[in-house]
Motif scaffolding. Sequence first.
Motif, PDB file in Angstrom:
ATOM      1  N   LYS A  28     -10.465   4.690  -3.002  1.00  0.00           N
ATOM      2  CA  LYS A  28     -10.611   3.872  -4.218  1.00  0.00           C
ATOM      3  C   LYS A  28     -11.367   2.570  -3.959  1.00  0.00           C
ATOM      4  O   LYS A  28     -11.066   1.538  -4.559  1.00  0.00           O
ATOM      5  CB  LYS A  28      -9.234   3.572  -4.817  1.00  0.00           C
ATOM      6  N   HIS A  29     -12.312   2.618  -3.019  1.00  0.00           N
ATOM      7  CA  HIS A  29     -13.144   1.451  -2.701  1.00  0.00           C
ATOM      8  C   HIS A  29     -12.296   0.235  -2.375  1.00  0.00           C
ATOM      9  O   HIS A  29     -12.668  -0.898  -2.657  1.00  0.00           O
ATOM     10  CB  HIS A  29     -14.119   1.133  -3.847  1.00  0.00           C
ATOM     11  N   ALA A  30     -11.113   0.482  -1.800  1.00  0.00           N
ATOM     12  CA  ALA A  30     -10.232  -0.618  -1.410  1.00  0.00           C
ATOM     13  C   ALA A  30     -10.042  -0.570   0.100  1.00  0.00           C
ATOM     14  O   ALA A  30      -9.847   0.504   0.675  1.00  0.00           O
ATOM     15  CB  ALA A  30      -8.889  -0.493  -2.114  1.00  0.00           C
ATOM     16  N   CYS A  31     -10.088  -1.727   0.704  1.00  0.00           N
ATOM     17  CA  CYS A  31      -9.932  -1.816   2.155  1.00  0.00           C
ATOM     18  C   CYS A  31      -8.541  -1.308   2.548  1.00  0.00           C
ATOM     19  O   CYS A  31      -7.527  -1.734   2.005  1.00  0.00           O
ATOM     20  CB  CYS A  31     -10.119  -3.261   2.599  1.00  0.00           C
ATOM     21  N   GLN A  32      -8.504  -0.392   3.504  1.00  0.00           N
ATOM     22  CA  GLN A  32      -7.255   0.265   3.904  1.00  0.00           C
ATOM     23  C   GLN A  32      -6.578  -0.410   5.083  1.00  0.00           C
ATOM     24  O   GLN A  32      -5.612   0.107   5.629  1.00  0.00           O
ATOM     25  CB  GLN A  32      -7.550   1.732   4.284  1.00  0.00           C
ATOM     26  N   TRP A  33      -7.096  -1.529   5.493  1.00  0.00           N
ATOM     27  CA  TRP A  33      -6.533  -2.201   6.676  1.00  0.00           C
ATOM     28  C   TRP A  33      -5.091  -2.607   6.404  1.00  0.00           C
ATOM     29  O   TRP A  33      -4.796  -3.286   5.432  1.00  0.00           O
ATOM     30  CB  TRP A  33      -7.373  -3.444   6.992  1.00  0.00           C
ATOM     31  N   THR A  37       2.125  -8.203   6.037  1.00  0.00           N
ATOM     32  CA  THR A  37       3.176  -8.294   5.027  1.00  0.00           C
ATOM     33  C   THR A  37       3.527  -6.925   4.445  1.00  0.00           C
ATOM     34  O   THR A  37       4.362  -6.828   3.553  1.00  0.00           O
ATOM     35  CB  THR A  37       2.716  -9.214   3.890  1.00  0.00           C
ATOM     36  N   GLY A  38       2.865  -5.883   4.932  1.00  0.00           N
ATOM     37  CA  GLY A  38       3.072  -4.547   4.379  1.00  0.00           C
ATOM     38  C   GLY A  38       1.968  -4.219   3.404  1.00  0.00           C
ATOM     39  O   GLY A  38       1.347  -5.119   2.842  1.00  0.00           O
ATOM     40  N   GLY A  39       1.700  -2.937   3.215  1.00  0.00           N
ATOM     41  CA  GLY A  39       0.620  -2.543   2.328  1.00  0.00           C
ATOM     42  C   GLY A  39      -0.729  -2.667   3.022  1.00  0.00           C
ATOM     43  O   GLY A  39      -0.811  -2.719   4.254  1.00  0.00           O
ATOM     44  N   ILE A  40      -1.755  -2.746   2.201  1.00  0.00           N
ATOM     45  CA  ILE A  40      -3.108  -2.781   2.748  1.00  0.00           C
ATOM     46  C   ILE A  40      -3.837  -4.001   2.234  1.00  0.00           C
ATOM     47  O   ILE A  40      -3.408  -4.644   1.278  1.00  0.00           O
ATOM     48  CB  ILE A  40      -3.894  -1.515   2.365  1.00  0.00           C
ATOM     49  N   CYS A  41      -4.958  -4.273   2.864  1.00  0.00           N
ATOM     50  CA  CYS A  41      -5.789  -5.422   2.495  1.00  0.00           C
ATOM     51  C   CYS A  41      -6.201  -5.330   1.023  1.00  0.00           C
ATOM     52  O   CYS A  41      -5.982  -6.255   0.263  1.00  0.00           O
ATOM     53  CB  CYS A  41      -7.003  -5.449   3.415  1.00  0.00           C
ATOM     54  N   GLY A  42      -6.786  -4.189   0.638  1.00  0.00           N
ATOM     55  CA  GLY A  42      -7.101  -3.957  -0.763  1.00  0.00           C
ATOM     56  C   GLY A  42      -8.352  -4.650  -1.283  1.00  0.00           C
ATOM     57  O   GLY A  42      -8.712  -4.488  -2.441  1.00  0.00           O
ATOM     58  N   GLU A  43      -9.038  -5.397  -0.439  1.00  0.00           N
ATOM     59  CA  GLU A  43     -10.302  -6.015  -0.862  1.00  0.00           C
ATOM     60  C   GLU A  43     -11.325  -4.916  -1.127  1.00  0.00           C
ATOM     61  O   GLU A  43     -11.218  -3.828  -0.570  1.00  0.00           O
ATOM     62  CB  GLU A  43     -10.835  -6.932   0.246  1.00  0.00           C
ATOM     63  N   PRO A  44     -12.324  -5.198  -1.968  1.00  0.00           N
ATOM     64  CA  PRO A  44     -13.357  -4.194  -2.217  1.00  0.00           C
ATOM     65  C   PRO A  44     -14.004  -3.746  -0.909  1.00  0.00           C
ATOM     66  O   PRO A  44     -14.443  -4.579  -0.125  1.00  0.00           O
ATOM     67  CB  PRO A  44     -14.374  -4.935  -3.093  1.00  0.00           C
ATOM     68  N   ALA A  45     -13.974  -2.442  -0.672  1.00  0.00           N
ATOM     69  CA  ALA A  45     -14.480  -1.912   0.593  1.00  0.00           C
ATOM     70  C   ALA A  45     -15.895  -1.403   0.400  1.00  0.00           C
ATOM     71  O   ALA A  45     -16.204  -0.758  -0.595  1.00  0.00           O
ATOM     72  CB  ALA A  45     -13.583  -0.777   1.077  1.00  0.00           C
TER      73      ALA A  45
END
Length: 103
Positions: A28-33, A37-45
């Motif tokens: 989903k074009h979201a950074c998977q890093w 804090t848990g979860g992923i980075c989520g910045e536009p990848a």
Amino acid sequence: MSSQGRRSAPLPKGWASRTRPRILRRDKHACQWPVITGGICGEPANQVDHKIPTHLGGQDCDANYWALCQWHHDQKTGREASAVAHAKPPRSRPAEAHPGLLP
Ligand SMILES: [Zn+2]
């Protein structure tokens, strides 16, 4: 984007035209890093990268690809580069004195 001189193997066939857009879509074009804090980075990848680099035994398969933002891709690339540098045997450097022997 400039090509990365460190890559030991050429990118798999169809990378730019098929694999890369497929992984970006999957993630989903979201950074998977993963973030601390848990979860992923989520910045536009806009980068698709090997989770495990091929020179460390990573496979060229979807399970080993993930989308990363530019920042995390740079972080990871830098870290891998320094890991490779550190893996090299030290160049005939004189042994350091044991800390216990210092005055
Ligand atoms: Zn990121």
